[in-house]
Motif scaffolding. Structure first.
Motif, mmCIF file in Angstrom:
data_model
loop_
_atom_site.group_PDB
_atom_site.id
_atom_site.type_symbol
_atom_site.label_atom_id
_atom_site.label_comp_id
_atom_site.label_asym_id
_atom_site.label_seq_id
_atom_site.Cartn_x
_atom_site.Cartn_y
_atom_site.Cartn_z
ATOM 1 N N ALA A 164 7.318 -28.519 -12.396
ATOM 2 C CA ALA A 164 8.592 -27.910 -12.790
ATOM 3 C C ALA A 164 9.737 -28.394 -11.900
ATOM 4 O O ALA A 164 10.849 -28.627 -12.377
ATOM 5 C CB ALA A 164 8.475 -26.391 -12.737
ATOM 6 N N ALA A 168 11.757 -21.744 -13.672
ATOM 7 C CA ALA A 168 10.546 -22.441 -14.120
ATOM 8 C C ALA A 168 9.606 -22.697 -12.945
ATOM 9 O O ALA A 168 8.383 -22.545 -13.077
ATOM 10 C CB ALA A 168 10.913 -23.754 -14.807
ATOM 11 N N THR A 206 13.005 -30.468 -13.121
ATOM 12 C CA THR A 206 14.360 -29.979 -12.859
ATOM 13 C C THR A 206 15.220 -31.065 -12.240
ATOM 14 O O THR A 206 16.352 -31.299 -12.686
ATOM 15 C CB THR A 206 14.310 -28.749 -11.927
ATOM 16 O OG1 THR A 206 13.512 -27.739 -12.548
ATOM 17 C CG2 THR A 206 15.695 -28.209 -11.654
ATOM 18 N N THR A 236 8.961 -27.723 -19.053
ATOM 19 C CA THR A 236 10.171 -27.505 -18.266
ATOM 20 C C THR A 236 11.279 -28.460 -18.700
ATOM 21 O O THR A 236 12.442 -28.054 -18.806
ATOM 22 C CB THR A 236 9.878 -27.666 -16.756
ATOM 23 O OG1 THR A 236 8.812 -26.787 -16.396
ATOM 24 C CG2 THR A 236 11.091 -27.343 -15.925
#
Length: 151
Positions: free
Chosen positions: A39, A23, A43, A104
């Protein structure tokens, strides 16, 4: 943490981490540096939240099923509140792209849950009692104690 819990955690965290890296790499040319930052933040947030939740529920499972359910529900509510707080705090910050962050997060949640399901199904862990054993069989397999023989 039991070995099956660790296996499930690895089976979910590794694919989610890989999707997070993908991503970031995909967001960089599509949304620029702000997209990549969004992103990356997504994450870190998803992997951290789900890992903490998994460890907490695994620890609570050692105590009792009721404690495990309480830990699961509490961690869910805390995750929702923490994400809401994070979004409200970072709402006016211009260093990231909130749309990339949101997409994401959704992709990582789906990947994490899919990884947990896949790993659980592959582990072949029995989740029901053996239908061939009756409660009488279980009671008869308990050895007698000296106190039982004296009465």
């Amino acid at each position: 943490m039991q070995s099956s819990d660790a296996r499930i955690l690895r089976g979910a965290a590794i694919p989610a981490g890989l999707v997070g890296v993908a991503a970031v790499l995909l967001a960089l040319p599509l949304a620029g540096a702000k997209g990549a930052v969004g992103a990356a933040i997504a994450t870190v947030v998803v992997v951290a939240f789900f890992t903490i939740s998994h460890v907490a529920v695994g620890y609570a499972a050692k105590v009792s099923p009721q404690t495990m359910m309480l830990a699961a529900m509490s961690s869910y509510v805390l995750k929702i509140l923490a994400v809401m707080l994070l979004i409200s705090v970072l709402n006016n910050v211009t260093i990231w792209n909130p749309k990339v962050f949101a997409w994401t997060v959704l992709a990582l949640i789906a990947t994490w849950i899919g990884g947990e399901i896949r790993t659980t199904l592959k582990s072949r862990t029995p989740y029901v009692d053996d239908p061939d054993k009756t409660p009488d069989d279980a009671a008869s397999s308990v050895p007698e104690t000296p106190a039982d023989r004296s009465g």
